[in-house]
Design an enzyme around this catalytic site. Structure first.
Site, PDB file in Angstrom:
ATOM      1  N   GLY A  60      47.252  30.026  30.458  1.00 22.72           N
ATOM      2  CA  GLY A  60      48.365  30.406  31.392  1.00 22.72           C
ATOM      3  C   GLY A  60      49.084  28.872  31.769  1.00 22.72           C
ATOM      4  N   LYS A  89      49.496  21.435  41.010  1.00 25.28           N
ATOM      5  CA  LYS A  89      49.855  20.736  40.139  1.00 25.28           C
ATOM      6  C   LYS A  89      51.509  20.534  40.548  1.00 25.28           C
ATOM      7  CE  LYS A  89      46.598  21.704  36.519  1.00 25.28           C
ATOM      8  NZ  LYS A  89      45.639  20.390  36.987  1.00 25.28           N
ATOM      9  N   SER A  90      51.972  21.471  41.452  1.00 25.30           N
ATOM     10  CA  SER A  90      53.456  21.417  41.537  1.00 25.30           C
ATOM     11  C   SER A  90      54.086  20.180  41.822  1.00 25.30           C
ATOM     12  CB  SER A  90      53.644  22.703  42.578  1.00 25.30           C
ATOM     13  OG  SER A  90      53.477  23.972  41.871  1.00 25.30           O
ATOM     14  N   LYS A 117      52.311  34.351  49.455  1.00 26.70           N
ATOM     15  CA  LYS A 117      53.406  34.816  48.727  1.00 26.70           C
ATOM     16  C   LYS A 117      54.057  36.083  49.379  1.00 26.70           C
ATOM     17  CE  LYS A 117      52.466  33.111  43.987  1.00 26.70           C
ATOM     18  NZ  LYS A 117      52.070  33.398  42.547  1.00 26.70           N
ATOM     19  N   LYS A 135      45.886  51.996  41.312  1.00 27.63           N
ATOM     20  CA  LYS A 135      46.692  50.866  41.558  1.00 27.63           C
ATOM     21  C   LYS A 135      47.576  50.857  40.369  1.00 27.63           C
ATOM     22  CE  LYS A 135      45.255  46.960  43.116  1.00 27.63           C
ATOM     23  NZ  LYS A 135      44.126  45.843  43.318  1.00 27.63           N
ATOM     24  N   ARG A 159      41.028  48.499  36.644  1.00 26.18           N
ATOM     25  CA  ARG A 159      39.618  49.183  36.960  1.00 26.18           C
ATOM     26  C   ARG A 159      39.946  49.932  38.137  1.00 26.18           C
ATOM     27  NH1 ARG A 159      36.086  44.093  39.108  1.00 26.18           N
ATOM     28  NH2 ARG A 159      37.802  44.230  40.772  1.00 26.18           N
ATOM     29  N   ASN A 209      57.691  33.412  45.196  1.00 23.44           N
ATOM     30  CA  ASN A 209      56.982  31.980  45.169  1.00 23.44           C
ATOM     31  C   ASN A 209      57.974  31.094  45.042  1.00 23.44           C
ATOM     32  OD1 ASN A 209      58.317  32.126  42.447  1.00 23.44           O
ATOM     33  ND2 ASN A 209      56.926  31.466  41.653  1.00 23.44           N
ATOM     34  N   ALA A 217      46.512  45.119  38.099  1.00 22.59           N
ATOM     35  CA  ALA A 217      47.681  45.634  38.847  1.00 22.59           C
ATOM     36  C   ALA A 217      47.630  45.118  40.107  1.00 22.59           C
ATOM     37  CB  ALA A 217      47.316  47.287  38.898  1.00 22.59           C
ATOM     38  N   GLY A 218      47.138  43.762  40.196  1.00 22.80           N
ATOM     39  CA  GLY A 218      47.368  42.968  41.570  1.00 22.80           C
ATOM     40  C   GLY A 218      48.618  42.236  41.622  1.00 22.80           C
TER      41      GLY A 218
END
Ligand code: ATR
Length: 275
Positions: free
Chosen positions: A242, A20-21, A70, A159, A155, A91, A131-132
């Site tokens: 979001g 959508k950018s 990224k 991490k 999970r 980004n 934690a990604g």
């Protein structure tokens, strides 16, 4: 070489058709009376950096970078912001007199969206799920709001632990596993895991919620995300997805490039209606 008479911007990704950018940035450009062109560009793992370099050579002013580039954009940047350094991801690239600067606007986008919804983070107990890359990208701006406590739950516990250790902050921060969380409601829970993308729920206990807990899912869609639906089913009054973060992170990029801060109210409505 093609010479353009208006400033050129791109978003790179793979896939990229869904992005959508271009729509968002063209809207910002019209609203702020800026002459620019913003397009999407498909790249491959082995040609992303090459493509960016030829875009710079052709006079490109900057670009956005989405999955899965990224990390490569971070490598390409000759200087990066603190947010980008902690995220290990860029980004937004800014091209200035042959210099490539990298930034990560996701975290500032999240904070702007939370503030748009009148959510205060100062002195609050916050749980960050995941934690990604998505979690790493929002960590510093969240801490800058000076919450009372920020717990990162993941999970894969290691991490979360590593991520908590990476930052130097006076805010009480720790990385834990889901089973380690005490039965006490948080003020704000942010789902930065990719669970909603596969219609999954992170294994969170309902004892982490009160009616006043604010639940934020960084994923968005036309219907409720599984995480936000779970929160609503457990009596939570305020859930946010979001879509606003998408708009706000773009607004931050636009301001970095053009020096003008666009309005986001109208665009939020338009994009919501398009879902
Ligand atoms: P992104 O860039 O979207 O953050 P990522 O770097 O692959 O993608 O990270 C995905 C995150 O979502 C991770 O924190 C992952 O947990 P693990 O590190 O344990 O793999 C989390 N995640 C994905 N699916 C999940 C699920 N069903 N329940 C809980 N966490 C999940």
């Amino acid at each position: 070489m093609k010479v353009h008479n208006v400033d050129q911007y791109l978003v790179y990704g793979n896939p990229i058709q869904q992005s959508k950018s271009p729509f968002i940035h063209q809207h910002f450009a019209e609203q702020t009376h800026q002459a620019l062109q913003y397009r999407s560009q498909l790249a491959e793992d082995d040609d992303f950096k090459l493509q960016v370099r030829s875009f710079i050579a052709a006079g490109g002013k900057g670009c956005n970078v989405t999955a899965p580039f990224k990390g490569q954009a971070f490598e390409l940047a000759q200087s990066v912001s603190e947010e980008a350094r902690i995220a290990g991801a860029v980004n937004t690239l800014i091209f200035n007199d042959g210099h490539i600067a990298g930034d990560n606007t996701d975290g500032r986008g999240l904070i702007a969206d939370l503030k748009f919804h009148q959510v205060s983070m100062t002195n609050k107990r916050i749980l960050l799920v995941g934690a990604g890359g998505a979690a790493r990208g929002v960590l510093l701006p969240l801490l800058a709001e000076q919450p009372q406590k920020l717990i990162i739950v993941n999970r894969t516990v290691e991490k979360a632990e590593q991520l908590a250790k990476l930052i130097d902050t006076p805010v009480k921060t720790c990385g834990v596993g889901f089973a380690d969380l005490a039965d006490k409601p948080f003020d704000l829970i942010i789902n930065a895991s990719s669970a909603s993308l596969s219609n999954d729920l992170p294994p969170l206990k309902s004892s982490l919620l009160s009616a006043d807990t604010i639940c934020y899912d960084m994923v968005y869609r036309a219907s409720n995300t599984p995480f936000n639906q779970w929160a609503m089913d457990n009596g939570v009054k305020t859930t946010i997805d979001g879509l606003g973060m998408l708009v706000e992170q773009a607004a931050v990029s636009f301001e970095i490039w053009r020096g003008v801060k666009p309005e986001t109210v109208e665009l939020r409505k338009i994009l919501r209606a398009q879902l």
